[in-house]
Structures are given as structure tokens and as C-alpha cells.
Write a protein that holds these residues in place. Structure first.
Motif, PDB file in Angstrom:
ATOM      1  N   LYS A   2      17.286 -79.487  30.536  1.00 34.81           N
ATOM      2  CA  LYS A   2      16.498 -78.326  30.942  1.00 34.81           C
ATOM      3  C   LYS A   2      15.049 -78.956  30.780  1.00 34.81           C
ATOM      4  O   LYS A   2      14.604 -79.287  29.875  1.00 34.81           O
ATOM      5  CB  LYS A   2      16.482 -76.997  30.097  1.00 34.81           C
ATOM      6  N   LYS A   3      14.119 -78.809  32.111  1.00 35.74           N
ATOM      7  CA  LYS A   3      12.793 -79.491  32.146  1.00 35.74           C
ATOM      8  C   LYS A   3      12.022 -78.366  32.300  1.00 35.74           C
ATOM      9  O   LYS A   3      12.111 -77.201  32.967  1.00 35.74           O
ATOM     10  CB  LYS A   3      12.909 -80.419  33.122  1.00 35.74           C
ATOM     11  N   GLU A   4      10.751 -78.633  31.746  1.00 36.08           N
ATOM     12  CA  GLU A   4       9.637 -77.517  31.677  1.00 36.08           C
ATOM     13  C   GLU A   4       8.620 -78.416  32.303  1.00 36.08           C
ATOM     14  O   GLU A   4       8.121 -79.193  31.345  1.00 36.08           O
ATOM     15  CB  GLU A   4       9.267 -76.922  30.530  1.00 36.08           C
ATOM     16  N   MET A   5       7.590 -77.918  33.269  1.00 36.10           N
ATOM     17  CA  MET A   5       6.486 -78.745  33.802  1.00 36.10           C
ATOM     18  C   MET A   5       5.399 -78.110  32.529  1.00 36.10           C
ATOM     19  O   MET A   5       5.280 -77.247  32.810  1.00 36.10           O
ATOM     20  CB  MET A   5       6.037 -78.334  34.934  1.00 36.10           C
ATOM     21  N   ALA A   6       5.122 -79.222  31.800  1.00 43.83           N
ATOM     22  CA  ALA A   6       3.929 -78.750  30.792  1.00 43.83           C
ATOM     23  C   ALA A   6       2.551 -79.279  31.207  1.00 43.83           C
ATOM     24  O   ALA A   6       1.542 -78.672  30.932  1.00 43.83           O
ATOM     25  CB  ALA A   6       4.132 -79.313  29.596  1.00 43.83           C
ATOM     26  N   GLY A   7       2.499 -80.605  31.974  1.00 45.96           N
ATOM     27  CA  GLY A   7       1.244 -81.148  32.097  1.00 45.96           C
ATOM     28  C   GLY A   7       0.326 -81.191  31.197  1.00 45.96           C
ATOM     29  O   GLY A   7      -0.935 -80.977  31.341  1.00 45.96           O
ATOM     30  N   LEU A   8       0.858 -81.577  29.988  1.00 48.84           N
ATOM     31  CA  LEU A   8       0.119 -81.968  28.879  1.00 48.84           C
ATOM     32  C   LEU A   8      -1.377 -82.743  28.880  1.00 48.84           C
ATOM     33  O   LEU A   8      -2.347 -82.727  28.375  1.00 48.84           O
ATOM     34  CB  LEU A   8       0.675 -82.078  27.479  1.00 48.84           C
ATOM     35  N   ALA A   9      -0.882 -83.624  29.752  1.00 49.98           N
ATOM     36  CA  ALA A   9      -1.996 -84.748  30.016  1.00 49.98           C
ATOM     37  C   ALA A   9      -3.324 -84.135  30.522  1.00 49.98           C
ATOM     38  O   ALA A   9      -4.571 -84.489  30.463  1.00 49.98           O
ATOM     39  CB  ALA A   9      -1.668 -85.857  30.849  1.00 49.98           C
ATOM     40  N   SER A  10      -3.057 -83.005  31.322  1.00 51.38           N
ATOM     41  CA  SER A  10      -4.127 -82.203  32.006  1.00 51.38           C
ATOM     42  C   SER A  10      -5.040 -81.294  30.979  1.00 51.38           C
ATOM     43  O   SER A  10      -6.004 -80.884  31.174  1.00 51.38           O
ATOM     44  CB  SER A  10      -3.788 -81.457  33.222  1.00 51.38           C
ATOM     45  N   TYR A  11      -4.569 -81.349  29.659  1.00 49.73           N
ATOM     46  CA  TYR A  11      -5.277 -80.465  28.728  1.00 49.73           C
ATOM     47  C   TYR A  11      -6.012 -81.176  27.857  1.00 49.73           C
ATOM     48  O   TYR A  11      -6.501 -80.726  26.816  1.00 49.73           O
ATOM     49  CB  TYR A  11      -4.322 -79.690  27.731  1.00 49.73           C
ATOM     50  N   MET A  21      -9.346 -85.445  23.688  1.00 45.98           N
ATOM     51  CA  MET A  21      -8.944 -84.655  22.779  1.00 45.98           C
ATOM     52  C   MET A  21      -7.918 -83.570  23.151  1.00 45.98           C
ATOM     53  O   MET A  21      -7.932 -83.019  24.421  1.00 45.98           O
ATOM     54  CB  MET A  21      -9.729 -83.875  21.772  1.00 45.98           C
ATOM     55  N   MET A  22      -6.531 -83.387  22.757  1.00 49.56           N
ATOM     56  CA  MET A  22      -5.705 -82.374  23.108  1.00 49.56           C
ATOM     57  C   MET A  22      -6.401 -81.151  22.849  1.00 49.56           C
ATOM     58  O   MET A  22      -6.610 -80.639  21.605  1.00 49.56           O
ATOM     59  CB  MET A  22      -4.424 -82.451  22.318  1.00 49.56           C
ATOM     60  N   SER A  23      -6.414 -80.118  23.984  1.00 53.30           N
ATOM     61  CA  SER A  23      -7.127 -78.789  23.690  1.00 53.30           C
ATOM     62  C   SER A  23      -6.323 -77.698  23.144  1.00 53.30           C
ATOM     63  O   SER A  23      -5.043 -77.938  23.001  1.00 53.30           O
ATOM     64  CB  SER A  23      -7.618 -78.396  25.062  1.00 53.30           C
ATOM     65  N   LEU A  24      -6.824 -76.910  22.534  1.00 48.06           N
ATOM     66  CA  LEU A  24      -6.236 -75.604  21.953  1.00 48.06           C
ATOM     67  C   LEU A  24      -5.216 -75.090  22.994  1.00 48.06           C
ATOM     68  O   LEU A  24      -4.064 -74.642  22.752  1.00 48.06           O
ATOM     69  CB  LEU A  24      -6.833 -74.485  21.421  1.00 48.06           C
ATOM     70  N   ILE A  82      -2.220 -77.194  22.977  1.00 45.87           N
ATOM     71  CA  ILE A  82      -1.508 -76.981  21.893  1.00 45.87           C
ATOM     72  C   ILE A  82      -0.489 -75.673  22.082  1.00 45.87           C
ATOM     73  O   ILE A  82       0.687 -75.734  21.921  1.00 45.87           O
ATOM     74  CB  ILE A  82      -2.165 -77.016  20.685  1.00 45.87           C
ATOM     75  N   ASN A  83      -1.043 -74.606  22.665  1.00 48.31           N
ATOM     76  CA  ASN A  83      -0.451 -73.519  22.983  1.00 48.31           C
ATOM     77  C   ASN A  83       0.763 -73.513  24.001  1.00 48.31           C
ATOM     78  O   ASN A  83       1.653 -73.023  23.854  1.00 48.31           O
ATOM     79  CB  ASN A  83      -1.497 -72.490  23.413  1.00 48.31           C
ATOM     80  N   LYS A  84       0.262 -74.477  24.840  1.00 47.43           N
ATOM     81  CA  LYS A  84       1.516 -74.570  25.861  1.00 47.43           C
ATOM     82  C   LYS A  84       2.600 -75.221  25.445  1.00 47.43           C
ATOM     83  O   LYS A  84       3.851 -74.941  25.571  1.00 47.43           O
ATOM     84  CB  LYS A  84       0.684 -75.550  27.106  1.00 47.43           C
ATOM     85  N   ALA A  85       2.255 -76.174  24.626  1.00 48.49           N
ATOM     86  CA  ALA A  85       3.509 -77.086  24.062  1.00 48.49           C
ATOM     87  C   ALA A  85       4.302 -76.264  22.798  1.00 48.49           C
ATOM     88  O   ALA A  85       5.414 -76.297  23.035  1.00 48.49           O
ATOM     89  CB  ALA A  85       2.822 -78.621  23.211  1.00 48.49           C
ATOM     90  N   CYS A  86       3.441 -75.454  22.320  1.00 50.86           N
ATOM     91  CA  CYS A  86       4.259 -74.554  21.334  1.00 50.86           C
ATOM     92  C   CYS A  86       5.228 -73.471  22.005  1.00 50.86           C
ATOM     93  O   CYS A  86       6.445 -73.377  21.644  1.00 50.86           O
ATOM     94  CB  CYS A  86       3.236 -74.089  20.524  1.00 50.86           C
TER      95      CYS A  86
END
Length: 311
Positions: free
Chosen positions: A30-39, A44-47, A50-54
Motif C-alpha cells: 500500500k502506497k501513499e503519496m506523501a511528497g515529504l521532500a516538498s515540505y 528543515m522538515m516543516s511542521l 511532520i504532520n503529513k508523515a504522522c
């Protein structure tokens, strides 16, 4: 059964494996598109990130637990390892999700790619390439032995964010991405790399999406896993225009939406990275593997095999 969660720069993916002797079967992917690099803002990883990842991790954790799996193994790659607030961001995610996250280094990621993927294609020697969202891993190997493994801090999503002003990269932006790749490559110790590799083992979402576009372009079966590199430039050109134009035609846009809808922003920057590496190493063919870092992680860290490869 074992549950692995791969926290990548583009996607967060839960894979559940069932082990049978020395083989494994994938029971759920199961895959979810998170796009963490865009945050990432100011390295610095933005809040918000972090909220998206959680939110995604809590959802995936529940799926695994509902299936009766108690031991869940999350690991993170470039999106969390390359930011300056990595330790603080990981700590907060761990506290909010009650998951222990293993942040792996770029070199470890490259070696795990090899462990997971190299044996799935008929290439005893060659170059393995994995283009992720925020990093690109390269592994040179001879007779199934790693010669060198490096990680470049550039990927499809980070390149899009840094170099592409509009939705699609124009010619000038293509050159900037290519030059950035070569600049980062020149900073690495590549003495163990050959000047050319006829064949490449391709790993990761960008190369698999490139495979889909290639198969679509030439009306090939989805089972085809070989890309002839001489056609990569023409495929990219199909979706780009002159250096001042950032739009593409409705027909070509529809093709991207039909074939790689989840990577509509990142596929072209990713393919430019791929094209640059193909040219650098004079590659003729890419053999795409469906296995990679997750299978390497399963083999090395969970099943505790391959003691001869240090990661």
C-alpha cells in the motif's frame, strides 16, 4: 509475516511480507503519496511535513495491526536524513506514532538497493541506479560484489522544487538539473566506477515510471522490463518544448495523466537525472527491477542474512 514501512521522499509505503524458507511473498503493498521532500524549507522538515508523515504512518500502522502484525519496521531515507532538524523531526514523529524509525544513510540505502534488486535481474556485473524523491543512489558491482556505493543528494522531487519554476521544466531548467547531477557526482569518489556500463539495473519509482512511459510509447507489454536508453531523450522531448515554453500539449499531458498520474510533477525531472547518468556512463540498456531497498532491508536487517555485506 513482517511489515516494513518505507518513509521515502515521494511516497510512504507499507509492504507486508510472508517468508517461506529463503523466499518471500508480498501479501500487501500500500502506497501513499506523501511528497515529504516538498515540505523541506530552508533545509528543515516543516511542521506540515511532520504532520503529513504522522497521519500516514498512523494509518499504515493500523492496517498492519488489524492484520495481526505486531512487529512493524519503519525506515526513512533522504527526506528525513538530509534535513538539519532530522533528529528532532524523527523524535517527534516517533513520539506521535509510537513507531521506532530507523534512518538509514545514503550509502546504506545504495547497498540495500543492491541486496534487494541486483539478483532479480540477469546482470552479474554493472551499475545499479535508484532515483528517489530527494536522493539518487549508484552502486557499481562486479560478479555480484559491490565495488562502490554512493548517494547523491538530488532526486526527482527535490530537483522539481529547486529548479523548475512552472509545472514542466524548460530547456534551461533541464540543463540546470543535469549540471547539478554532474557537479554532485564529481564531488564523490568514483574511482571504482567504470567509464562505461553497457547495462544498468534500474530501481525505484522514477525508473519504474520511466518504464511505463517507454512501454506506452512503443506499445509494449507492461511485462517488458528493458529500456533501450537511446530512446530516453526522444521520450523526454515529447513532453517538453522550446526553452521559453513551459507548457505541453493536451495530448501529451493526457498521456502523463493516464500513465503516471501520481508522478505528474516529478517524472520529467527524474528522467532528466536518469538521462544525465546514462550519458555519463554510456549505458545502452536499463533492466528494471521490481525489488529494491525494502527487500534489501528485509534481507539484511530483519532476516539477518548476508553478513558479508556491511551496511
Amino acid at each position: 509475516m513482517h511489515a516494513i514501512i518505507d518513509i521515502g521522499s515521494n511516497t510512504i509505503r507499507l509492504v507486508i511480507y510472508k517468508i517461506n524458507d529463503d523466499n518471500y511473498n508480498i501479501l500487501l503493498n500500500k502506497k501513499e503519496m506523501a511528497g515529504l521532500a516538498s515540505y523541506v524549507d530552508g533545509n528543515m522538515m516543516s511542521l506540515s511535513g511532520i504532520n503529513k508523515a504522522c497521519a500516514i504512518l498512523i494509518e499504515l500502522k493500523k492496517i498492519a495491526q488489524d492484520l495481526g502484525i505486531a512487529d512493524i519496521y519503519p525506515f526513512a531515507t533522504a527526506a528525513l536524513r538530509n534535513v538539519t532538524n532530522s533528529a528532532a523531526a524523527v523524535r517527534e514523529i516517533e513520539e506521535r506514532t509510537s513507531l521506532k524509525i530507523h534512518v538509514i544513510s545514503g550509502q546504506t540505502e545504495a547497498k540495500l538497493d543492491f541486496i534487494g534488486a541486483a539478483k532479480t535481474v540477469n546482470l552479474a556485473s554493472g551499475l545499479l541506479i535508484d532515483i528517489g524523491g530527494a536522493s539518487t543512489e549508484l552502486v557499481s558491482y562486479e560478479n555480484m560484489i559491490i565495488q562502490s556505493a554512493i548517494s547523491l543528494p538530488i532526486g526527482s522531487l527535490s530537483a522539481y522544487k529547486k529548479y523548475v519554476q512552472h509545472f514542466f521544466p524548460n530547456k534551461n531548467e533541464q540543463k540546470k538539473i543535469a549540471n547539478a547531477v554532474l557537479h554532485l557526482l564529481n564531488k564523490e569518489d568514483t574511482a571504482s566506477f567504470n567509464d562505461s556500463y553497457t547495462d544498468i539495473c534500474g530501481v525505484g519509482g522514477t525508473i519504474r515510471s520511466s518504464q511505463k512511459l517507454y512501454n506506452n510509447t512503443f506499445n509494449l507489454s507492461s511485462q517488458n522490463q528493458c529500456i533501450q536508453t537511446k530512446y530516453i531523450s526522444n521520450i523526454i522531448k515529447k513532453y517538453l518544448s522550446d526553452k521559453k515554453k513551459n507548457a505541453i500539449s493536451r495530448t501529451t499531458l493526457d498521456t502523463l495523466l493516464d500513465v503516471v498520474p501520481e508522478r505528474i510533477r516529478t517524472i520529467l525531472p527524474g528522467m532528466i537525472i536518469l538521462k544525465t547518468l546514462i550519458k555519463q556512463y554510456n549505458a545502452q540498456n536499463i533492466f528494471v527491477s521490481n525489488a529494491g531497498v525494502r527487500e534489501g532491508y528485509l534481507t539484511k536487517f530483519i532476516l539477518n542474512k548476508l553478513d558479508d555485506i556491511e551496511v
